[in-house]
Design a protein around this motif. Structure first.
Motif, mmCIF file in Angstrom:
data_model
loop_
_atom_site.group_PDB
_atom_site.id
_atom_site.type_symbol
_atom_site.label_atom_id
_atom_site.label_comp_id
_atom_site.label_asym_id
_atom_site.label_seq_id
_atom_site.Cartn_x
_atom_site.Cartn_y
_atom_site.Cartn_z
ATOM 1 N N ALA A 165 33.158 5.566 32.065
ATOM 2 C CA ALA A 165 32.807 5.243 30.679
ATOM 3 C C ALA A 165 32.841 3.733 30.446
ATOM 4 O O ALA A 165 31.957 3.165 29.795
ATOM 5 C CB ALA A 165 33.763 5.945 29.715
ATOM 6 N N GLY A 166 33.854 3.071 31.004
ATOM 7 C CA GLY A 166 33.960 1.628 30.847
ATOM 8 C C GLY A 166 32.814 0.886 31.502
ATOM 9 O O GLY A 166 32.262 -0.062 30.930
ATOM 10 N N LEU A 167 32.440 1.313 32.704
ATOM 11 C CA LEU A 167 31.319 0.683 33.403
ATOM 12 C C LEU A 167 30.017 0.824 32.627
ATOM 13 O O LEU A 167 29.247 -0.123 32.485
ATOM 14 C CB LEU A 167 31.159 1.300 34.796
ATOM 15 N N VAL A 168 29.786 2.013 32.124
ATOM 16 C CA VAL A 168 28.556 2.280 31.371
ATOM 17 C C VAL A 168 28.501 1.409 30.120
ATOM 18 O O VAL A 168 27.493 0.740 29.846
ATOM 19 C CB VAL A 168 28.473 3.779 31.004
ATOM 20 N N LEU A 169 29.580 1.416 29.351
ATOM 21 C CA LEU A 169 29.616 0.636 28.115
ATOM 22 C C LEU A 169 29.543 -0.863 28.403
ATOM 23 O O LEU A 169 28.848 -1.605 27.693
ATOM 24 C CB LEU A 169 30.892 0.955 27.335
ATOM 25 N N GLY A 170 30.249 -1.302 29.448
ATOM 26 C CA GLY A 170 30.265 -2.720 29.784
ATOM 27 C C GLY A 170 28.905 -3.228 30.218
ATOM 28 O O GLY A 170 28.454 -4.294 29.768
ATOM 29 N N PHE A 171 28.218 -2.475 31.085
ATOM 30 C CA PHE A 171 26.899 -2.907 31.543
ATOM 31 C C PHE A 171 25.899 -2.903 30.392
ATOM 32 O O PHE A 171 25.093 -3.843 30.266
ATOM 33 C CB PHE A 171 26.398 -1.995 32.662
ATOM 34 N N ALA A 172 25.945 -1.864 29.571
ATOM 35 C CA ALA A 172 25.021 -1.795 28.436
ATOM 36 C C ALA A 172 25.228 -2.977 27.494
ATOM 37 O O ALA A 172 24.267 -3.566 26.988
ATOM 38 C CB ALA A 172 25.213 -0.479 27.689
ATOM 39 N N ARG A 173 26.501 -3.346 27.277
ATOM 40 C CA ARG A 173 26.800 -4.492 26.403
ATOM 41 C C ARG A 173 26.332 -5.793 27.036
ATOM 42 O O ARG A 173 25.754 -6.655 26.357
ATOM 43 C CB ARG A 173 28.303 -4.550 26.142
ATOM 44 N N ALA A 174 26.563 -5.956 28.334
ATOM 45 C CA ALA A 174 26.148 -7.175 29.026
ATOM 46 C C ALA A 174 24.621 -7.277 29.086
ATOM 47 O O ALA A 174 24.067 -8.367 28.935
ATOM 48 C CB ALA A 174 26.736 -7.195 30.438
#
Length: 217
Positions: A148-157
């Motif tokens: 979940a963190g990877l998905v949210l982090g990449f989408a934000r970046a």
């Protein structure tokens, strides 16, 4: 075509590097926050959440003050590397990393905190060190939160705009990411280009989500 391909490539490069940096920092900070509950970790946990709350332009302004050519840090880096940090793609990576970090930390920390403490204590009794605990027990048990963190982090970046624009600028071919290029296209009434770039940005993000999901499965 170059007006779309170049910003896309730059966005992918910036988002990928930023996600890797934020992921490493996020794992370590989440580990520290989850298993060391004290006043210092509570304070720092609040601090790393600030980029999630303040407007992106404010975050960019703070980064500009911190990394600008008149700042101590900015002058130090420029004296070592021979070039400034601001208004380069590296500044875009820094902005995207900081913007993505809170979205990585929160789900990862929550997953770490759900791990049964007896499991960790048993591994410690068997002689497992901190690195072994993190690698072989904590991360595997918390993979859903990490996903979940990877998905949210990449989408934000990938979609970062305000802070990037402030600290990296809008230089075509150098710092103009896809999000900024979309803004430029709308401002110039090039709506067809904007439509195409929006679709590409959406598809790339969805593809990343799918690949990460498959990889973790």
């Amino acid at each position: 075509m170059d007006t779309i391909v170049t910003p896309l490539w730059l966005s992918l490069k910036v988002a990928t590097i930023a996600t890797i940096i934020a992921f490493v920092m996020g794992i370590l900070l989440s580990w520290w926050f989850a298993f060391n509950n004290n006043k210092l970790t509570s304070f720092l946990s609040i601090v790393v959440t600030v980029p999630l709350i303040i407007p992106p332009t404010v975050l960019g302004y703070y980064l500009l003050l911190l990394l600008g050519r008149s700042s101590t840090l900015g002058q130090m880096v420029e004296s070592i590397t021979g070039q400034p940090i601001v208004f380069t793609w590296k500044a875009a990576v820094i902005a995207a990393s900081i913007a993505a970090l809170p979205l990585l930390i929160r789900p990862i920390q929550a997953s770490f905190e759900t791990i049964n403490k007896e499991t960790i204590q048993a591994a410690e009794l068997d002689g497992a060190g901190k690195v072994q605990l993190l690698r072989h027990i904590i991360i595997p048990l918390a993979y859903k939160g990490i996903l979940a963190g990877l998905v949210l982090g990449f989408a934000r970046a990938m979609g970062e705009f305000g802070a990037t624009l402030m600290v990296a600028g809008n230089i075509p071919g150098r710092t103009q990411t896809l999000s900024i290029a979309i803004y430029d296209a709308v401002q110039a009434d090039r709506m067809m280009d904007a439509h195409v770039m929006v679709i590409i940005l959406s598809l790339v993000t969805i593809l990343f989500l799918y690949l990460i999901h498959r990889w973790f499965k």
